[in-house]
Design an enzyme around this catalytic site. Sequence first.
Site, PDB file in Angstrom:
ATOM      1  N   ARG A  46       1.037  -1.219   0.215  1.00 40.61           N
ATOM      2  CA  ARG A  46      -0.075   0.272  -0.020  1.00 40.61           C
ATOM      3  C   ARG A  46       1.351   1.384  -0.132  1.00 40.61           C
ATOM      4  O   ARG A  46       0.695   2.168  -0.560  1.00 40.61           O
ATOM      5  CB  ARG A  46      -1.267   0.023   1.449  1.00 40.61           C
ATOM      6  CG  ARG A  46      -1.908   1.307   1.743  1.00 40.61           C
ATOM      7  CD  ARG A  46      -2.663   1.051   2.072  1.00 40.61           C
ATOM      8  NE  ARG A  46      -3.434   0.576   3.222  1.00 40.61           N
ATOM      9  CZ  ARG A  46      -2.365   0.945   4.500  1.00 40.61           C
ATOM     10  NH1 ARG A  46      -1.896   2.251   4.137  1.00 40.61           N
ATOM     11  NH2 ARG A  46      -2.482   0.141   5.346  1.00 40.61           N
ATOM     12  N   TYR A  98     -16.100  16.146 -16.795  1.00 39.28           N
ATOM     13  CA  TYR A  98     -15.958  14.546 -16.304  1.00 39.28           C
ATOM     14  C   TYR A  98     -16.983  14.740 -15.472  1.00 39.28           C
ATOM     15  O   TYR A  98     -17.532  14.914 -13.934  1.00 39.28           O
ATOM     16  CB  TYR A  98     -15.225  13.726 -16.170  1.00 39.28           C
ATOM     17  CG  TYR A  98     -14.912  12.740 -16.718  1.00 39.28           C
ATOM     18  CD1 TYR A  98     -15.743  11.477 -17.339  1.00 39.28           C
ATOM     19  CD2 TYR A  98     -15.447  11.908 -14.721  1.00 39.28           C
ATOM     20  CE1 TYR A  98     -15.363  10.076 -16.911  1.00 39.28           C
ATOM     21  CE2 TYR A  98     -15.457  10.276 -14.788  1.00 39.28           C
ATOM     22  CZ  TYR A  98     -15.815   9.980 -16.129  1.00 39.28           C
ATOM     23  OH  TYR A  98     -16.175   8.716 -15.949  1.00 39.28           O
ATOM     24  N   ASP A 170      -7.208  18.444 -15.222  1.00 32.92           N
ATOM     25  CA  ASP A 170      -7.580  17.086 -15.700  1.00 32.92           C
ATOM     26  C   ASP A 170      -7.209  16.916 -17.114  1.00 32.92           C
ATOM     27  O   ASP A 170      -7.603  17.738 -18.383  1.00 32.92           O
ATOM     28  CB  ASP A 170      -9.198  16.771 -15.631  1.00 32.92           C
ATOM     29  CG  ASP A 170      -9.327  15.258 -15.982  1.00 32.92           C
ATOM     30  OD1 ASP A 170      -8.259  14.406 -17.173  1.00 32.92           O
ATOM     31  OD2 ASP A 170     -10.450  14.635 -15.528  1.00 32.92           O
ATOM     32  N   LYS A 195      -7.222   5.282 -19.724  1.00 28.49           N
ATOM     33  CA  LYS A 195      -8.314   6.002 -21.020  1.00 28.49           C
ATOM     34  C   LYS A 195      -6.851   5.811 -21.886  1.00 28.49           C
ATOM     35  O   LYS A 195      -6.099   4.586 -22.268  1.00 28.49           O
ATOM     36  CB  LYS A 195      -8.839   8.017 -21.267  1.00 28.49           C
ATOM     37  CG  LYS A 195      -9.958   7.601 -20.118  1.00 28.49           C
ATOM     38  CD  LYS A 195     -11.178   6.648 -20.274  1.00 28.49           C
ATOM     39  CE  LYS A 195     -11.869   7.086 -19.126  1.00 28.49           C
ATOM     40  NZ  LYS A 195     -12.357   8.353 -18.779  1.00 28.49           N
TER      41      LYS A 195
HETATM   42  C1  LIG Z   1     -12.963   8.556 -17.237  1.00 31.73           C
HETATM   43  C2  LIG Z   1     -13.036   9.846 -16.832  1.00 31.73           C
HETATM   44  C3  LIG Z   1     -12.328  10.099 -14.961  1.00 31.73           C
HETATM   45  C4  LIG Z   1     -12.062   8.801 -14.489  1.00 31.73           C
HETATM   46  O1  LIG Z   1     -11.752   7.817 -14.582  1.00 31.73           O
HETATM   47  P1  LIG Z   1     -11.634   6.750 -14.201  1.00 31.73           P
HETATM   48  O2  LIG Z   1     -10.332   6.271 -14.909  1.00 31.73           O
HETATM   49  O3  LIG Z   1     -12.558   5.843 -14.899  1.00 31.73           O
HETATM   50  O4  LIG Z   1     -11.879   6.552 -12.709  1.00 31.73           O
HETATM   51  C5  LIG Z   1     -11.690  11.388 -14.919  1.00 31.73           C
HETATM   52  N1  LIG Z   1     -11.941  12.253 -15.711  1.00 31.73           N
HETATM   53  C6  LIG Z   1     -11.849  12.335 -17.168  1.00 31.73           C
HETATM   54  C7  LIG Z   1     -11.569  12.626 -18.277  1.00 31.73           C
HETATM   55  C8  LIG Z   1     -12.268  10.907 -17.885  1.00 31.73           C
HETATM   56  O5  LIG Z   1     -12.493  10.929 -18.923  1.00 31.73           O
END
Ligand SMILES: *Cc1c(COP(=O)(O)O)cnc(C)c1O
Length: 380
Positions: A46, A98, A170, A195
């Site tokens: 962890r 998001y 982000d 992603k």
């Molecule tokens: C998918 C996504 C998230 C969240 O990520 P997870 O891996 O699904 O928890 C946050 N910000 C953006 C822009 C995303 O496309």
Amino acid sequence: MKFATRAIRVGQEPDPATGSINVPIYQTANFVFQGVGEPGPYEYSRTSNPTRRAFEESLASLEEGKHGLAFASGMAAIDAALSILRHGNHVIVSENLYGGTYGLIERVWKERGVEFSYVDGTRPSAFAEAIRPTTRMVWIETPANPLLQLVDVRAVAEITRRRGLVLVADNTFASPYFQRPLNQGVDVVVHSATKYISGHSDVIAGAIVVNDAHLFEQLSLYQKIAGAVAGPFDSWLCLRGLKTLAIRMMQHASNAQRVAEWLAGDKRVESVLYPGLSSHPQHQLARAQMDGFGAIVTLRLQGEMEGVKRFFDGLEVFSFAGSLGGVESLVSHPWTMSHQSLSPEDKNRIGITEGTIRLSIGIEDADDMIADLDKALARV
Ligand SMILES: *Cc1c(COP(=O)(O)O)cnc(C)c1O
């Protein structure tokens, strides 16, 4: 070293114990001590794990940042970034966000006594106008989901720097290959590694990259204590994804440009949103702050839901699914999927119509994508 070299080399030296060319999956919870009061380099997974460490170092290098932290999901990374806030703090957020981040703010962090204001992210002065004495953080997402609006990162960073605010970006949609916000004055970069970073739609993971030592200390403490860490196998999948990030992003973006231009020239399509089109209202800003335009293309169809349904049913190369950033092309319907919790009036107000369709352009052959779209459009 340049990006594509760092993606394969940094944090990924051959394993010192065995010479393994790949960083092994250290699938272990704990590590032996060398003696009483003498821990080895690792104690408990962890707190720290060698496979996770390798991913954290590699991603930090690609973001041109000093410190990386890997989490169990993008949302866990976003929650960790918000963890530096205290009761009574105020945050300014770009309103195209998001959906998960919006939910976390509305359902969790507001309940904890943190205040949030949403502003039009395309107008840098909107951030300055929303500042209060209690403002501590500014949160931006650029390009944003699903309408591909951009935030002028340098202009907003100038405002946050003068006022001593923490600026979080982000960077999921652009990936570090096309945009490195830390170089433009951002303090904290967050990612959904689910992603483009992992890139194959086979893992849920997230990450944070920072330069500032104090921020790193706070965030890594939260990571260790709250424990929403990326596991060894998930870290390894992300690390493997990073090795091909450069070539994937080039192919994603060149396919997206071709598809967007083709759609823009088709009379059956009402409008196309893609930062790489000169018709995009922020095309010049995209050229200035990004090295490429990404691979999310949004189109709008006119008319009834029935026609939209026939369009979706007519696609074969595009899979009908949420998420984005994998090698396979996907199509989604924001009205009934990512934005379903908004009222029809709110959806229309922010520009999401029943006929708004989001494409995540994969790395298949663009000719096949275009033929598929042509066939589906004929059914509308
Ligand atoms: C998918 C996504 C998230 C969240 O990520 P997870 O891996 O699904 O928890 C946050 N910000 C953006 C822009 C995303 O496309």
